[in-house]
Design a protein around this motif. Structure first.
Motif, PDB file in Angstrom:
ATOM      1  N   GLY A  10      27.304 -45.172 -19.021  1.00 30.06           N
ATOM      2  CA  GLY A  10      28.540 -44.485 -18.626  1.00 30.06           C
ATOM      3  C   GLY A  10      28.304 -43.071 -18.119  1.00 30.06           C
ATOM      4  O   GLY A  10      29.259 -42.371 -17.743  1.00 30.06           O
ATOM      5  N   ALA A  11      27.049 -42.629 -18.090  1.00 24.33           N
ATOM      6  CA  ALA A  11      26.762 -41.248 -17.665  1.00 24.33           C
ATOM      7  C   ALA A  11      27.008 -41.063 -16.170  1.00 24.33           C
ATOM      8  O   ALA A  11      27.319 -39.952 -15.722  1.00 24.33           O
ATOM      9  CB  ALA A  11      25.316 -40.885 -18.001  1.00 24.33           C
ATOM     10  N   GLY A  12      26.835 -42.120 -15.404  1.00 29.45           N
ATOM     11  CA  GLY A  12      27.083 -42.003 -13.962  1.00 29.45           C
ATOM     12  C   GLY A  12      25.920 -42.454 -13.091  1.00 29.45           C
ATOM     13  O   GLY A  12      25.853 -42.078 -11.918  1.00 29.45           O
ATOM     14  N   LYS A  13      25.025 -43.281 -13.632  1.00 31.42           N
ATOM     15  CA  LYS A  13      23.859 -43.709 -12.840  1.00 31.42           C
ATOM     16  C   LYS A  13      24.284 -44.537 -11.628  1.00 31.42           C
ATOM     17  O   LYS A  13      23.824 -44.299 -10.505  1.00 31.42           O
ATOM     18  CB  LYS A  13      22.874 -44.500 -13.726  1.00 31.42           C
ATOM     19  N   THR A  14      25.151 -45.511 -11.873  1.00 34.27           N
ATOM     20  CA  THR A  14      25.603 -46.342 -10.743  1.00 34.27           C
ATOM     21  C   THR A  14      26.367 -45.492  -9.734  1.00 34.27           C
ATOM     22  O   THR A  14      26.197 -45.639  -8.517  1.00 34.27           O
ATOM     23  CB  THR A  14      26.480 -47.504 -11.259  1.00 34.27           C
ATOM     24  N   THR A  15      27.170 -44.574 -10.244  1.00 39.60           N
ATOM     25  CA  THR A  15      27.924 -43.684  -9.354  1.00 39.60           C
ATOM     26  C   THR A  15      26.951 -42.877  -8.485  1.00 39.60           C
ATOM     27  O   THR A  15      27.152 -42.741  -7.265  1.00 39.60           O
ATOM     28  CB  THR A  15      28.803 -42.742 -10.206  1.00 39.60           C
ATOM     29  N   PHE A  16      25.883 -42.375  -9.100  1.00 38.69           N
ATOM     30  CA  PHE A  16      24.878 -41.607  -8.359  1.00 38.69           C
ATOM     31  C   PHE A  16      24.254 -42.477  -7.263  1.00 38.69           C
ATOM     32  O   PHE A  16      24.095 -42.050  -6.122  1.00 38.69           O
ATOM     33  CB  PHE A  16      23.806 -41.110  -9.333  1.00 38.69           C
ATOM     34  N   ASP A  75      19.434 -50.699  -8.962  1.00 36.83           N
ATOM     35  CA  ASP A  75      20.287 -50.271 -10.078  1.00 36.83           C
ATOM     36  C   ASP A  75      20.105 -51.251 -11.233  1.00 36.83           C
ATOM     37  O   ASP A  75      20.606 -52.372 -11.184  1.00 36.83           O
ATOM     38  CB  ASP A  75      21.746 -50.247  -9.598  1.00 36.83           C
ATOM     39  N   GLU A  76      19.393 -50.843 -12.255  1.00 34.18           N
ATOM     40  CA  GLU A  76      19.098 -51.695 -13.413  1.00 34.18           C
ATOM     41  C   GLU A  76      18.608 -53.072 -12.953  1.00 34.18           C
ATOM     42  O   GLU A  76      19.132 -54.096 -13.398  1.00 34.18           O
ATOM     43  CB  GLU A  76      20.345 -51.867 -14.296  1.00 34.18           C
ATOM     44  N   PRO A  77      17.595 -53.120 -12.091  1.00 32.48           N
ATOM     45  CA  PRO A  77      17.201 -54.418 -11.532  1.00 32.48           C
ATOM     46  C   PRO A  77      16.584 -55.345 -12.566  1.00 32.48           C
ATOM     47  O   PRO A  77      16.511 -56.550 -12.343  1.00 32.48           O
ATOM     48  CB  PRO A  77      16.163 -54.039 -10.471  1.00 32.48           C
TER      49      PRO A  77
HETATM   50  N1  LIG Z   1      35.716 -47.137  -9.506  1.00 33.88           N
HETATM   51  C1  LIG Z   1      35.843 -46.333 -10.571  1.00 33.88           C
HETATM   52  N2  LIG Z   1      36.995 -45.668 -10.804  1.00 33.88           N
HETATM   53  C2  LIG Z   1      37.136 -44.844 -11.858  1.00 33.88           C
HETATM   54  N3  LIG Z   1      36.158 -44.633 -12.772  1.00 33.88           N
HETATM   55  C3  LIG Z   1      34.997 -45.279 -12.598  1.00 33.88           C
HETATM   56  C4  LIG Z   1      34.765 -46.158 -11.497  1.00 33.88           C
HETATM   57  N4  LIG Z   1      33.492 -46.655 -11.589  1.00 33.88           N
HETATM   58  C5  LIG Z   1      32.962 -46.106 -12.687  1.00 33.88           C
HETATM   59  N5  LIG Z   1      33.847 -45.288 -13.302  1.00 33.88           N
HETATM   60  C6  LIG Z   1      33.620 -44.512 -14.505  1.00 33.88           C
HETATM   61  O1  LIG Z   1      32.606 -43.554 -14.251  1.00 33.88           O
HETATM   62  C7  LIG Z   1      31.763 -43.424 -15.391  1.00 33.88           C
HETATM   63  C8  LIG Z   1      30.316 -43.646 -14.975  1.00 33.88           C
HETATM   64  O2  LIG Z   1      30.143 -44.998 -14.592  1.00 33.88           O
HETATM   65  P1  LIG Z   1      28.765 -45.523 -14.029  1.00 33.88           P
HETATM   66  O3  LIG Z   1      28.916 -46.997 -13.828  1.00 33.88           O
HETATM   67  O4  LIG Z   1      28.358 -44.706 -12.871  1.00 33.88           O
HETATM   68  O5  LIG Z   1      27.800 -45.219 -15.271  1.00 33.88           O
HETATM   69  P2  LIG Z   1      26.343 -45.787 -15.599  1.00 33.88           P
HETATM   70  O6  LIG Z   1      25.546 -44.623 -16.094  1.00 33.88           O
HETATM   71  O7  LIG Z   1      25.807 -46.542 -14.435  1.00 33.88           O
HETATM   72  O8  LIG Z   1      26.646 -46.776 -16.797  1.00 33.88           O
HETATM   73  P3  LIG Z   1      25.825 -48.082 -17.306  1.00 33.88           P
HETATM   74  O9  LIG Z   1      24.481 -47.600 -17.741  1.00 33.88           O
HETATM   75  O10 LIG Z   1      26.663 -48.547 -18.460  1.00 33.88           O
HETATM   76  O11 LIG Z   1      25.793 -49.049 -16.156  1.00 33.88           O
HETATM   77  C9  LIG Z   1      32.262 -44.393 -16.435  1.00 33.88           C
HETATM   78  O12 LIG Z   1      33.085 -43.694 -17.339  1.00 33.88           O
HETATM   79  C10 LIG Z   1      33.071 -45.381 -15.621  1.00 33.88           C
HETATM   80  O13 LIG Z   1      34.111 -45.924 -16.387  1.00 33.88           O
END
Ligand SMILES: Nc1ncnc2c1ncn2[C@@H]1O[C@H](COP(=O)(O)OP(=O)(O)OP(=O)(O)O)[C@@H](O)[C@H]1O
Length: 224
Positions: free
Chosen positions: A38-44, A160-162
């Motif tokens: 949930g830190a934001g890796k996928t978002t990054f 991403d987490e492949p």
């Molecule tokens: N489309 C979206 N709209 C709103 N919030 C989102 C969206 N996608 C992700 N989030 C939120 O952004 C935060 C980061 O999500 P993200 O998927 O980037 O984390 P992550 O580090 O990849 O997590 P994980 O390791 O669990 O996959 C989370 O709180 C998630 O709920």
């Protein structure tokens, strides 16, 4: 390859998720991206292939300023970035070879069957060219996804987490392919929770580790 200067991102209507990120990801480098769930890796990662655009600061990818990127600009950028998702999706009615060729088909390029065979051989799936996606194991799906991600010969490969659903041997086999891509000159960025995987990879390639925590991006210490 990826440059960030005080870059931030927040989903619409939400508080900023990532902020103050400063980074210079050099061409030909190998980076891991780690951090709590949930830190934001996928978002990054999504920022890196312009699936999301930054909401603060400056960012460029492959020399293109992300601010004000046109649709054509985004499409051109994505052609140069290969992405492997944790849970890759395929067109289930098409065999493996056609799924791997999709980026070519979509971009209107003629499919080079010899190159396709080489690519499937490289990921160890030459025999599965005509198999349907539903018949593949998790490790095979990830390797098909990797072949699809690199068929257009991207400069940057994002994964991403492949290895999220794979056992150790298959995880290392996939990492080996990513290491080979890096050694052939591609820039590679892999998001993972798996510190053992990071350590095993770092024994083979000069990888650096980025960590997302508390809304910021940090370079992890040498112990990782
Ligand atoms: N489309 C979206 N709209 C709103 N919030 C989102 C969206 N996608 C992700 N989030 C939120 O952004 C935060 C980061 O999500 P993200 O998927 O980037 O984390 P992550 O580090 O990849 O997590 P994980 O390791 O669990 O996959 C989370 O709180 C998630 O709920």
């Amino acid at each position: 390859m990826i440059e960030m200067q005080d870059t931030g991102f927040g989903y619409q209507g939400g508080a900023p998720l990532l902020s103050g990120m400063t980074l210079s990801l050099q061409p030909g480098s190998f980076h891991f991206l780690t951090g709590p769930s949930g830190a934001g890796k996928t978002t990054f990662m999504r920022l890196c292939y312009a699936d999301l655009l930054p909401t603060e600061g400056q960012m460029s990818a492959l020399g293109k300023d992300m601010r004000g990127l046109s649709r054509d600009g985004i499409a051109a950028l994505r052609r140069k970035v290969g992405v492997v998702h944790q849970d890759p999706q395929f067109l289930d009615h098409l065999p493996v070879a056609e799924n791997v060729a999709l980026p070519m088909t979509i971009s209107g390029e003629p499919v080079n069957m010899a190159a396709m065979r080489d690519l499937l051989g490289w990921v160890g799936l030459a025999q599965q060219a005509r198999a349907m996606p539903a018949s593949l194991s998790g490790g095979e799906r990830q390797r098909v996804a990797l072949a699809r991600a690199v068929i257009l010969s991207p400069d940057l490969v994002l994964a991403d987490e492949p290895t999220g659903n794979l056992d150790w041997d298959m995880s290392m086999r996939l990492m080996q392919l990513l290491i080979e891509l890096n050694k052939s000159g591609k820039t590679v960025l892999v998001a993972t929770h798996d510190l053992n995987l990071i350590r095993a990879t770092k024994a083979q390639v000069a990888a650096r580790v980025l960590r997302i925590a508390n809304g910021g991006l940090h370079l992890a210490g040498a112990d990782l």
